[in-house]
Design an enzyme around this catalytic site. Sequence first.
Site, mmCIF file in Angstrom:
data_model
loop_
_atom_site.group_PDB
_atom_site.id
_atom_site.type_symbol
_atom_site.label_atom_id
_atom_site.label_comp_id
_atom_site.label_asym_id
_atom_site.label_seq_id
_atom_site.Cartn_x
_atom_site.Cartn_y
_atom_site.Cartn_z
ATOM 1 N N PRO A 36 0.829 -1.207 0.000
ATOM 2 C CG PRO A 36 -0.203 -1.229 2.083
ATOM 3 C CD PRO A 36 0.628 -2.055 1.177
ATOM 4 C CB THR A 57 -0.349 7.361 1.340
ATOM 5 O OG1 THR A 57 -1.105 6.521 2.216
ATOM 6 C CG2 THR A 57 -0.901 8.768 1.371
ATOM 7 C CD GLN A 106 -2.987 0.010 4.194
ATOM 8 O OE1 GLN A 106 -2.725 1.127 3.756
ATOM 9 N NE2 GLN A 106 -2.106 -0.720 4.846
ATOM 10 C CG HIS A 132 -2.818 0.778 7.849
ATOM 11 N ND1 HIS A 132 -1.752 0.263 8.538
ATOM 12 C CD2 HIS A 132 -2.332 1.842 7.158
ATOM 13 C CE1 HIS A 132 -0.664 0.986 8.278
ATOM 14 N NE2 HIS A 132 -0.998 1.949 7.450
ATOM 15 N N GLY A 133 -3.467 -1.922 10.716
ATOM 16 C CA GLY A 133 -3.231 -1.863 12.160
ATOM 17 C C GLY A 133 -1.786 -1.511 12.482
ATOM 18 C CB ALA A 134 1.073 -1.304 10.442
ATOM 19 C CG HIS A 135 2.920 1.841 9.191
ATOM 20 N ND1 HIS A 135 2.630 1.879 7.846
ATOM 21 C CD2 HIS A 135 3.776 0.802 9.347
ATOM 22 C CE1 HIS A 135 3.285 0.903 7.216
ATOM 23 N NE2 HIS A 135 3.984 0.242 8.114
ATOM 24 C CE1 TYR A 141 -0.640 7.451 10.070
ATOM 25 C CE2 TYR A 141 0.029 5.306 9.243
ATOM 26 C CZ TYR A 141 0.140 6.681 9.228
ATOM 27 O OH TYR A 141 1.038 7.293 8.390
HETATM 28 C C1 LIG Z 1 5.222 6.595 -1.046
HETATM 29 C C2 LIG Z 1 4.890 5.633 0.054
HETATM 30 C C3 LIG Z 1 3.600 5.621 0.603
HETATM 31 C C4 LIG Z 1 3.260 4.700 1.600
HETATM 32 N N1 LIG Z 1 1.971 4.639 2.039
HETATM 33 C C5 LIG Z 1 1.571 3.611 2.834
HETATM 34 C C6 LIG Z 1 0.195 3.378 3.102
HETATM 35 O O1 LIG Z 1 -0.692 4.090 2.622
HETATM 36 N N2 LIG Z 1 -0.118 2.328 3.904
HETATM 37 C C7 LIG Z 1 0.823 1.494 4.439
HETATM 38 O O2 LIG Z 1 0.480 0.549 5.151
HETATM 39 N N3 LIG Z 1 2.132 1.688 4.178
HETATM 40 C C8 LIG Z 1 2.525 2.699 3.376
HETATM 41 N N4 LIG Z 1 3.847 2.846 3.042
HETATM 42 C C9 LIG Z 1 4.833 1.864 3.572
HETATM 43 C C10 LIG Z 1 5.056 0.753 2.561
HETATM 44 O O3 LIG Z 1 3.879 0.018 2.315
HETATM 45 C C11 LIG Z 1 6.184 -0.193 3.019
HETATM 46 O O4 LIG Z 1 5.784 -0.828 4.196
HETATM 47 C C12 LIG Z 1 7.516 0.523 3.248
HETATM 48 O O5 LIG Z 1 7.783 1.468 2.213
HETATM 49 C C13 LIG Z 1 8.695 -0.467 3.275
HETATM 50 O O6 LIG Z 1 8.761 -1.192 2.086
HETATM 51 P P1 LIG Z 1 9.899 -0.940 0.959
HETATM 52 O O7 LIG Z 1 11.227 -1.067 1.662
HETATM 53 O O8 LIG Z 1 9.670 -1.984 -0.077
HETATM 54 O O9 LIG Z 1 9.708 0.458 0.423
HETATM 55 C C14 LIG Z 1 4.234 3.792 2.081
HETATM 56 C C15 LIG Z 1 5.526 3.826 1.547
HETATM 57 C C16 LIG Z 1 5.856 4.720 0.551
HETATM 58 C C17 LIG Z 1 7.250 4.689 -0.021
#
Ligand SMILES: Cc1cc2nc3c(=O)[nH]c(=O)nc-3n(C[C@H](O)[C@H](O)[C@H](O)COP(=O)(O)O)c2cc1C
Length: 356
Positions: A25, A27, A103, A176-179, A181
């Site tokens: 996912p 954003t 998501q 989405h239960g992560a990060h 939020y």
């Molecule tokens: C531009 C961007 C937007 C993101 N938006 C979301 C999001 O909306 N929801 C989410 O769960 N994670 C979001 N993430 C986190 C990613 O899903 C992922 O967990 C994180 O970038 C690590 O993966 P990678 O090393 O392959 O980039 C975002 C990451 C990026 C780079």
Amino acid sequence: MSGEIVFSPFQLKGFTLKNRIGVAPMTRMSSSGDSIPRQDVFDFLIRRAQNGAAFVFTEAIVTDYESAQGYPGQSRLVTQRQIEAWKPVVRAIQKEGAIAIMQMFHCGRMAWPDINPANRVIAPSAITPKQINPMTGEPYSVPDIMTQFDIDHVIVGFVETAKGAIEAGFDGIEIHGAHGYLINNFLSSYANERTDHYGGSVENRFRFAHEVIQAVKKVIPDDRLLTFRISNWGVADPEVSLFNSKDEYQEIIKMLSREPIDVISVSTYGYKDHAFGTDQNMAQITREATDLPLMICGQIYDRDSAEDALKHADIVLSAKSLLLNPDWVENVRSGKQLSRYKSEEANVAYTDEPLL
Ligand SMILES: Cc1cc2nc3c(=O)[nH]c(=O)nc-3n(C[C@H](O)[C@H](O)[C@H](O)COP(=O)(O)O)c2cc1C
């Protein structure tokens, strides 16, 4: 290079995945006010299905018009116009043989009151992240402590958004239960100091997630997927371990496994990183506590890292590599030497520059 797993099929409920790669996912903040993404953002998702991904997640869609939104230009999926806008996107992803998952989230204490029509920030407790909000350059707003009314009302937002996704034809829904939020705010004692039955013990902190899952499950047909994303880190105060110990995290994973979900998606900074002072990574620690299928994400950037990550998970998700490299799936297939993208390179996601 073994290369045996990443391009092997995987059976997930009624869905046969053509490979183990999904678009994480992401954003994009592209809506101009109607909570509908820009056409090129839609086109990007379709193209990644054409480029070979087995799974495509949407950006995190906010669950209400009151307190859920944390970033400008986010999407919603509750009005007929929004639903109609997503329908052809979902169909096009499916036509490529990929699975489309919506998501959804509520930003909780990460919300930005100025961009929420109700001008509110709500969370389990009146505690802000310690760092400055990079979007505003100011401290985060002190949240209103959620009342039972707020809790019930927010759950309705998750349910209505899930209904919107089903109406739009999505194959599945991710909670989405992560990060850091809202759901994660309840799960973690870093943001939850409640003394009622939503705080204190792990079981109490899990209660809100349980109620959201149960309510959402009721409105999605049995043949669709329900996935839950979890992480031990948040986008604010990222150095903080959101769970106090491996035991506490595994207890939550065990509780999740008793819920009617089909997959746990584990989000990490780096899939290899050891967690909770152990010599195990998050996928290993999660796997120990559940038999559910697992997705893993975090610095998976080439065939070797994908294969390695699949030692302890079933599906790999990539964000930055799939954002910035349209040929990523094919490059992984051919074993091409690739390098990791830096976070700054992903900032192009938030501009109006169409991505390849
Ligand atoms: C531009 C961007 C937007 C993101 N938006 C979301 C999001 O909306 N929801 C989410 O769960 N994670 C979001 N993430 C986190 C990613 O899903 C992922 O967990 C994180 O970038 C690590 O993966 P990678 O090393 O392959 O980039 C975002 C990451 C990026 C780079």
